[in-house]
Design an enzyme around this catalytic site. Structure first.
Site, mmCIF file in Angstrom:
data_model
loop_
_atom_site.group_PDB
_atom_site.id
_atom_site.type_symbol
_atom_site.label_atom_id
_atom_site.label_comp_id
_atom_site.label_asym_id
_atom_site.label_seq_id
_atom_site.Cartn_x
_atom_site.Cartn_y
_atom_site.Cartn_z
ATOM 1 N N GLN A 54 23.852 -9.460 -17.750
ATOM 2 C CA GLN A 54 22.613 -9.933 -17.137
ATOM 3 C C GLN A 54 22.769 -10.068 -15.628
ATOM 4 O OE1 GLN A 54 21.504 -14.118 -17.987
ATOM 5 N NE2 GLN A 54 19.594 -13.298 -18.777
ATOM 6 N N GLY A 55 21.773 -9.644 -14.850
ATOM 7 C CA GLY A 55 21.787 -9.870 -13.405
ATOM 8 C C GLY A 55 20.539 -10.642 -13.018
ATOM 9 N N SER B 100 20.618 -14.609 -11.795
ATOM 10 C CA SER B 100 20.860 -15.566 -10.706
ATOM 11 C C SER B 100 21.382 -14.860 -9.451
ATOM 12 C CB SER B 100 21.914 -16.592 -11.128
ATOM 13 O OG SER B 100 21.461 -17.342 -12.205
ATOM 14 N N SER C 187 28.069 -12.611 -16.672
ATOM 15 C CA SER C 187 29.177 -12.675 -17.628
ATOM 16 C C SER C 187 29.629 -11.276 -18.004
ATOM 17 C CB SER C 187 28.754 -13.431 -18.883
ATOM 18 O OG SER C 187 28.510 -14.778 -18.570
ATOM 19 N N GLU D 276 16.461 -17.022 -25.892
ATOM 20 C CA GLU D 276 17.762 -17.623 -25.607
ATOM 21 C C GLU D 276 17.791 -19.072 -26.079
ATOM 22 O OE1 GLU D 276 20.812 -18.165 -21.839
ATOM 23 O OE2 GLU D 276 19.044 -16.928 -21.607
ATOM 24 N N GLU E 153 19.086 -30.245 -16.000
ATOM 25 C CA GLU E 153 17.984 -30.749 -15.176
ATOM 26 C C GLU E 153 16.756 -29.827 -15.293
ATOM 27 O OE1 GLU E 153 21.185 -30.583 -14.235
ATOM 28 O OE2 GLU E 153 21.480 -32.752 -14.346
#
Lengths: 343, 387
Positions: free
Chosen positions: B125-126, B128, B160, B243, B372
């Site tokens: 995954q790309g 963030s 990851s 997810e 958060e």
């Protein structure tokens, strides 16, 4: 597999919620200290007419014929509306009398002609519950009560309140309830049901947990409503993360306890090996959720939350009382750790 | 309200159980990245051959098309059997694949879905970026349209297993002038594309599965955009609800195993005063509370599945599960340190897994959305509090 209430079960919830909101609005409790008599005999009979006191009793015992799930859903609504724990005394008392074959007594309990107060062992005192009972007890709502229900892991019993030496009514942390102490030395009971026949103590544990969930949900709902209205620094306070995150934590606790209540009402009713494991887990989680949510609700309501003009404090107090009924947090956690692993 | 399975579902459970018992790998998954990749792909191939790959994916793309309950039964039995975790397969199976099923076009589905199920490819995954973490929508990696291609320049972080992946689901800014949520696209990118540089990040728990990925005028065909140009925010939101839905089911059963192992450890470990750890009130009450909370995790999952089944769509309740589970796991590892006492200092030996789990646990309340962010989602989307 479907853990959500069926349409019929949802109807029970909705009917109960609207009846309670109309007949027993919580604001009646404000400014009426020691209203131990909030439920008069007429009230109790009116509730009995709805079939609530025998909702979980099989039809052959003149009950409504629903199971523990429906009973639990009803008790969530009773808890949410701060209805007194003696209603649990009536429900469990009726069941006890019925299963002991005392049909006449059961009938008058289910009809609401008799008020049943709940008693717990006085902290630190050795109590014995059997065909006779001994020890020192705390009695909630002794005022105008006819019978007393006592229960432990061994079994449950009904006895006349008059047969105990009771003290003067004490001031209860929850001003809408009364509390007194009573000492019993080999006082014979009216009927005794060993837990092997029907585990009334754990059934009570589950139903008190349902009432605690009602408190957790009611205080979350009040907090969210207030946080959407109350403005400071030119914004509603619910837009601040400090408040929003409190509310999120309260919501997670409600979700966790509601899920567990549904799950437990099924496993316990089915007498699956997971029933005890679930009941102990449920009570510990329900106490924490009700107390965290009610206490946090005071903080969210600010100075007004500390006053008697709002009703939040009544939930804080009731959560403390319900936590002591049918085993506290430490009791159930200790017991849970002794249970074998379940699937 | 019921917890009953039909006779057919119970029979299905037996089938799953028997197959897994007969086919799950006997050797543990290697720690090494390249060997781990080979192990994961080989196991995925075995699942595919056995007819257990893509349990809820449409049959047209190589999946099994099982219903929610078969899926639930499969995942429960899978986790109980001790078969290997998803590891490097996680992204393709739980994120990229389902997103392409939900939002991709026919060609994208036919090209990319079967290789995931057959164990030919690993996805990463790309999302963030260094300046776009919790505020994901502020991502800056630019993609300029040039003919039938996008030219991508920028950088991603926390990817990851990037250096062991073949494909990447990538979020890029295709319209710099639009409001921040409206200028993003979700694209499929090859990891061996020229102009990319991959650097491992060494984490506090000793791992190096996370990466920074740099893009210097990387060319990606326009046809690799999934769900339409500038529509990437909506596509990725659909994905995040996968997810936070059933994808975490296996790790919940893992949590149950972990707490039971910890209780067992406490029954056999002596504290420095000579008593068994389980006889210490403070430890005992904490363990019991964790056991109760873990039990409610199962009930919450079942309630969530029941809800999704009725509404047909995972709701914001999934965020409650994610928050509850990741915080719970963190508490479990902290209590573990109390039980092993001074042995917490040793990462090897019989008790070494516990301090190791403690170090790794910090990732749980950060990855996949911080606690958060979860509390914001619960507050805003579930409770209706204003932003």
């Amino acid at each position: 597999m479907d853990l959500l209430p069926t349409q019929e079960q949802q109807q029970i919830i909705d009917t109960a919620a609207s009846f309670l909101a109309n007949e027993f609005p919580i604001n009646q409790l404000l400014g009426a200290p020691n209203s131990d008599t909030r439920i008069s005999r007429e009230h109790l009979q009116k509730i009995a007419q709805l079939g609530w006191l025998g909702i979980g009793l099989p039809e052959e015992l003149q009950g409504v014929g629903y199971g523990l799930s429906e009973e639990a859903l009803l008790f969530v609504e009773l808890g949410r509306n701060l209805m007194p724990p003696s209603l649990l005394g009536s429900v469990l008392g009726g069941r006890l009398a019925g299963l002991c074959g005392e049909h006449e007594r059961m009938r008058s309990l289910l009809d609401g002609d008799i008020k049943v107060a709940l008693a717990i062992s006085h902290p630190g005192s050795e109590t014995k519950i059997g065909k006779s009972i001994s020890g020192e007890f705390l009695i909630y709502e002794p005022h105008e009560a006819d019978l007393l229900l006592v229960a432990d892991e061994g079994g449950a019993a009904l006895l006349p309140l008059k047969s105990m030496q009771t003290t003067e009514d004490d001031r209860c942390i929850d001003e809408t309830l009364g509390v007194s102490s009573a000492i019993a030395k080999n006082v014979p009971v009216l009927c005794y049901l060993p837990a092997e026949n029907d585990h009334l103590f754990l059934r009570g544990t589950i139903l008190v947990s349902a009432m605690l969930l009602g408190i957790a949900e009611a205080t979350l709902a009040r907090s969210v409503d207030y946080a959407k209205q109350r403005e400071q620094f030119g914004k509603v306070i619910g837009s601040f993360q400090a408040i929003k995150h409190y509310c999120a934590e309260m919501a997670v606790r409600c979700e966790s306890v509601r899920s567990m209540l549904y799950h437990t009402s099924i496993t316990f009713q089915a007498q699956s090996p997971a029933g005890v494991f679930d009941a102990c887990s449920l009570k510990a989680l329900a106490i924490e959720a009700a107390q965290y949510n009610a206490n946090t609700a005071i903080q969210i309501h600010g100075g007004m939350g500390f006053t008697r003009e709002m009703d939040i404090h009544l939930f804080v107090k009731r959560a403390q009382v319900l936590g002591t009924l049918f085993g506290g947090e430490r009791y159930h956690l200790r017991r849970l750790l002794c249970e074998p692993v379940v699937d | 309200m019921n917890l009953d399975f039909t006779p057919q579902q119970l029979q299905f459970r037996e089938q799953v159980r028997d197959w897994l018992q007969a086919h799950k790998p006997s050797e543990p998954r290697p720690d090494d990245g390249a060997e781990g990749r080979a192990f994961d792909l080989a196991w995925q191939k075995t699942l595919y051959t056995g007819g257990w790959a893509g349990i809820n994916w449409p049959k047209a793309y190589g999946g099994q098309g099982f219903d929610t309950f078969q899926q639930l039964i499969f995942l429960m039995e899978y986790a109980k059997s001790g078969a290997p975790g998803d590891h490097y397969r996680f992204n393709g199976l739980n994120l990229a694949g389902p997103t392409i099923i939900a939002c991709g076009d026919e060609e994208q589905r036919k090209t990319h879905l079967p290789p995931i199920l057959k164990g030919d490819v690993i996805w990463c995954q790309g999302f963030s970026e260094p300046s776009a973490g919790s505020d994901l929508a502020s991502l800056k990696t630019r993609a300029i349209v040039d003919g039938d291609e996008l030219i991508v320049t920028g950088s991603k972080i926390w990817t990851s297993w990037a250096r062991f992946a073949d494909w990447q689901q990538l979020l890029v800014r295709t319209d710099a002038d639009a409001p921040k949520h409206a200028g993003i696209s979700w694209v499929i990118n090859r990891m061996d594309n020229p102009g990319m540089e991959i650097r491992p990040i060494h984490d506090m728990a000793g791992g190096s599965d996370l990466h920074e990925v740099f893009y210097d005028e990387v060319r990606i065909p326009l046809k690799n955009i999934v769900g339409g140009i500038n529509n990437g925010w909506r596509v990725s939101m659909a994905q995040l609800s996968f997810e936070r839905g059933t994808a975490f089911m296996p790790s919940q059963i893992e949590t149950q195993k972990t707490i039971e192992e910890l209780i067992e450890l406490a029954r056999n470990t002596r504290l420095d005063d000579g008593r068994l750890a389980i006889d210490d009130d403070h430890i005992a009450f904490q363990l019991a509370k964790l056991r109760a909370e873990t039990r409610s995790l199962l009930a919450m999952t079942l309630l969530g599945i029941s809800r999704n089944e009725r509404s047909g769509m995972p709701g914001p309740e999934g965020s409650m599960l994610k928050l509850f589970q990741s915080e719970l796991y963190k508490r479990i590892t902290t209590v573990a340190l109390d039980i092993v006492g001074a042995d917490r200092a040793r990462l090897s030996g019989l008790t070494g897994r516990w301090p190791q789990a403690f170090l790794g646990s910090f990732a749980n309340t950060l990855g996949g959305g911080t606690s958060e962010v979860m509390r914001n989602i619960i507050g805003e989307r579930y409770l209706g509090l204003p932003k």
